[in-house]
Design an enzyme around this catalytic site. Structure first.
Site, PDB file in Angstrom:
ATOM      1  CD  GLU A   1       2.070  -0.486  10.528  1.00  0.00           C
ATOM      2  OE1 GLU A   1       0.866  -0.666  10.263  1.00  0.00           O
ATOM      3  OE2 GLU A   1       2.846   0.162   9.825  1.00  0.00           O
TER       4      GLU A   1
ATOM      5  CB  CYS B   1      -1.810   0.241   8.439  1.00  0.00           C
ATOM      6  SG  CYS B   1      -0.451   1.438   8.527  1.00  0.00           S
TER       7      CYS B   1
ATOM      8  CG  ASN C   1      -0.343  -0.200   2.500  1.00  0.00           C
ATOM      9  OD1 ASN C   1       0.605  -0.977   2.648  1.00  0.00           O
ATOM     10  ND2 ASN C   1      -0.830   0.492   3.506  1.00  0.00           N
TER      11      ASN C   1
END
Length: 482
Positions: free
Chosen positions: A248, A282, A151
């Protein structure tokens, strides 16, 4: 222009992966085939780690000045090749131009921050033993494995790669299959041009289903730095063995609007938080939680603003929402919307996918509760779910009613009230009167609960990328028990 992206740097040499299968890199908006890359195998994984292990002592022995000079040259290369990088991000990751420029800016800032990480010293600590001097030296861990997502491909690879290299580690990087160039090969080209020695950074292009476990389970790396889904991340600790983990994972960002919020500011920030890069972030806002006293007015303003967003070709200057990265991801987003409507959520704004590949999904807005799919699950698409809260206490309850804990935001005209609220949110990051989508290379970035372990950014990232070596010197003869 950089070329030969069908090759990957493995243990000091640019070569094809050993697999007969190829990875086809596709433009998510136009559907064009950008290139085909022969994939890496498990044997290539082993070769990369052995090469990294062998190269690490020599790289760690280079002076801080030499390593700093490489990163300073890398920053100059990033500036000079900006348009080339923008072009690749637009074509491979489906980013708009302005989104690409933001990512490149963060990558450049990370490069400059790496310059400050090249000097590892020691601290002297007191001792209760007469005549003893205690020193604690910070040293590189050795070899670091980095697995990154699609992303924000350059940034989310480089935020681990750059500091790991800066302190004297060698790195093996596996970028996402959707973004092998921007997530890995471009980084390797830039650093090679800047003077990084061969073998210090290897890049493995291939599907996680084939080489992912081999990377995580390999005995050579001391650290696994993984950014990706919670579903995948939850399986890493059992496979990694005794290694450090920097994880993460997913997010479910609550964006809380209290009863005294400036609604103009709150709506602007919420629109950005939900729809920037098609919501494929995120840190994106997943749930907009609004106090009942301002709920209806906020909803009206939010829907009007969302309906005005421009969708289409990310190459066009006015486009604000481009394509979803792949068809599987698009189907997943639409499935969550459908399940939410079936569960009673009201769909206030929607639209059919369009564009050459049919992956441009217009902004969606739902009114729902905290347990509908678009609120309970990470959406990773241009979908906002607005939830009514009775009051501040109820808003906090809703915000914390999730297994995730990455980024969050709260809007209020009373800053102290906002800080007090922020400190009760179960998240790694809370922004008062700002978007949930915010990164700063100088600050601790990371999540709580199922959103991950460890922190990126600033000196906090060094906790995972370095180790401490206690060296003591006994300056006078010490009386011993026997």
């Amino acid at each position: 222009m950089y070329t030969d992206f069908d090759l990957m740097p493995l243990a000091g040499k640019w070569r094809h992966g050993s697999a007969t299968a190829v990875l086809t890199d596709i433009d998510p908006y136009r559907g064009d085939v950008l290139l085909e890359i022969p994939q890496a195998t498990v044997e290539d994984v082993d070769a990369a780690f052995i090469g990294a292990r062998d190269a690490q002592p020599g790289w760690a022995a280079t002076s801080a000045a030499e390593r700093s000079a490489i990163f300073l040259r890398a920053a100059e290369i990033i500036d000079r090749r900006q348009e080339e990088l923008v072009d690749w991000l637009t074509r491979e990751a489906g980013t708009t131009r302005i989104r690409a420029l933001v990512e490149i800016g963060i990558v450049r800032a990370t490069t400059m921050a790496a310059v400050t990480h090249t000097t590892l010293g020691h601290e002297t600590v007191p001792s209760d033993v007469p005549g003893k001097e205690n020193r604690v030296y910070r040293r590189p861990v050795g070899v670091v494995a980095v697995i990154s997502p699609w992303n924000f491909p350059m940034h989310l690879s480089y935020r681990s790669v750059a500091p790991a290299l800066a302190v004297g580690n060698t790195v093996v990087l596996k970028p996402a299959e959707d973004t092998p160039v921007t997530g890995g090969l471009l980084i390797a080209k830039i650093l090679e041009e800047a003077g990084l020695p061969a073998g210090v950074l290897s890049v493995l292009v291939g599907p996680g289903s084939v080489i992912g476990d081999a990377i995580v389970e390999h005995p050579i790396p001391r650290v696994i730095s993984f950014t990706g889904s919670t579903r995948v991340g939850q399986r890493i600790p059992a496979k990694a063995g005794v290694k450090r983990l920097a994880l993460e994972l997913g997010g479910n960002g609550p964006f809380v609007v209290l009863d005294d919020a400036d609604l103009d500011r709150a709506v602007d920030a919420a629109i950005f938080s939900n729809y920037w890069h098609q919501g494929q972030i995120c840190m994106a806002t997943n749930r907009v939680i609004v106090d009942a006293r301002v709920h209806d007015e906020f909803v009206d303003r939010f829907v009007a603003a969302a309906s005005a967003l421009v969708t289409g070709d990310p190459r066009e200057a006015g486009t604000q929402i481009g394509p979803i990265i792949n068809h599987k991801q698009l189907l997943g987003v639409r499935n969550k919307v459908a399940r939410s409507v079936d569960a009673g959520a009201r769909l206030l704004l929607a639209g059919e996918p369009h564009g050459p590949t049919g992956r441009v999904l217009p902004p969606h807005v739902l009114l729902g509760t905290n347990d509908v799919a678009t609120a309970a699950e990470e959406v990773f698409g241009p979908v906002a779910t607005i939830i009514r809260a009775d009051d501040e206490r109820d808003a906090l309850r809703i915000a914390n009613d999730t297994t995730y804990g990455l980024s969050s935001a709260v809007f209020t005209e009373d800053v102290e009230r906002g800080i007090a609220f922020a400190l009760r949110v179960e998240a790694g990051m809370t922004h008062v009167n700002d978007t949930t989508v915010h990164d700063d290379v100088h600050v601790a970035f990371g999540g709580e609960k199922q959103s991950g372990l460890g922190r990126f950014g600033g000196d906090w990232v060094l906790e995972d990328l370095t180790t401490q070596h206690w060296v003591s010197v006994q300056h006078v003869r010490r009386p011993l028990p026997f």
